[in-house]
Design an enzyme around this catalytic site. Structure first.
Site, short mmCIF file in Angstrom:
data_model
loop_
_atom_site.label_atom_id
_atom_site.label_comp_id
_atom_site.label_asym_id
_atom_site.label_seq_id
_atom_site.Cartn_x
_atom_site.Cartn_y
_atom_site.Cartn_z
N GLY A 46 0.67 -1.23 -0.05
CA GLY A 46 0.03 -0.20 -0.03
C GLY A 46 1.00 1.22 0.15
CD GLN A 51 3.35 5.77 2.53
OE1 GLN A 51 2.28 5.41 2.08
NE2 GLN A 51 4.19 5.23 2.98
CB CYS A 91 5.23 2.10 7.16
SG CYS A 91 4.81 3.57 6.23
CG LEU A 92 6.54 1.04 1.01
CD1 LEU A 92 5.90 1.04 -0.30
CD2 LEU A 92 7.66 -0.06 1.06
CG HIS A 133 -0.47 1.05 7.23
ND1 HIS A 133 0.59 0.90 8.03
CD2 HIS A 133 0.05 2.15 6.29
CE1 HIS A 133 1.67 1.33 7.82
NE2 HIS A 133 1.36 2.06 6.81
CD GLU A 134 -1.06 2.30 2.80
OE1 GLU A 134 -0.90 3.44 2.70
OE2 GLU A 134 -0.36 1.43 3.02
CG HIS A 137 0.34 6.82 5.41
ND1 HIS A 137 1.34 7.20 6.16
CD2 HIS A 137 0.33 5.61 5.29
CE1 HIS A 137 2.24 6.21 6.16
NE2 HIS A 137 1.68 5.23 5.55
NI NI Z 1 2.67 3.15 5.61
#
Ligand code: NI
Length: 162
Positions: A46, A51, A91-92, A133-134, A137
């Site tokens: 995701g 991000q 998380c990226l 999670h997304e 963000h």
């Molecule tokens: Ni993330």
């Protein structure tokens, strides 16, 4: 399509509340394509627009092992949650780390597609986790704020023996 630079924890853009998308312009379409390419290239499940430094309410998700089912959610909101799951999450924007996070095991989300038509999607297990999670963000929240205990470091891949 182009790979965009993924912002990392400590970058203030990750802590801002994102704005709704009112019109899907060619720029937004390009952003969505780039977000998908950036997510796949980073082997993520995701990615949210902040991000890549864009404060708009857009997320892309693909929890399939082969990466064949991209989900694009514009202006998503959680309608319902149920149950609980506790598991590892990464998380990226927090490279090389993971943590233990409790999330609902089921969510129902309303979102717009690229024509700005609203639809509903239900997610269980990993998809429920990814959706929560997304969407977090978009409110400027990272999983590190709710991780139980210290973050752990991803072990380097073992060397393959010939
Ligand atoms: Ni993330």
């Amino acid at each position: 399509m182009a790979i965009r630079k993924i912002r990392e924890i400590g970058d203030p853009v990750l802590n801002k509340v994102c704005k709704p998308v009112l019109e899907v312009t060619p720029r937004i379409r390009q952003l969505i394509d780039d977000m998908l390419e950036t997510m796949y290239e980073a082997n993520g499940v995701g990615l949210a627009a902040p991000q890549v430094g864009i404060l708009k309410r857009i997320v892309v998700i693909d929890v399939t092992p082969e990466g064949e089912d991209p989900l694009v959610l514009i202006n998503p909101k959680i309608l319902e949650t149920d149950g609980e799951q506790t598991g590892e999450e990464g998380c990226l924007s927090v490279p090389g780390k993971f943590g233990t996070v409790t999330r609902p095991s089921y969510v129902k989300v309303s979102a717009c597609n690229e024509q700005l038509q609203r639809f509903e999607i239900e997610g269980r297990d990993l998809l429920a986790r990814a959706l929560c999670h997304e969407i977090d963000h978009l409110e400027g929240h990272l999983y590190t704020e709710i991780a139980e205990g210290p973050l752990m470091t991803v072990a380097p891949p073992e060397e393959e023996e010939e």
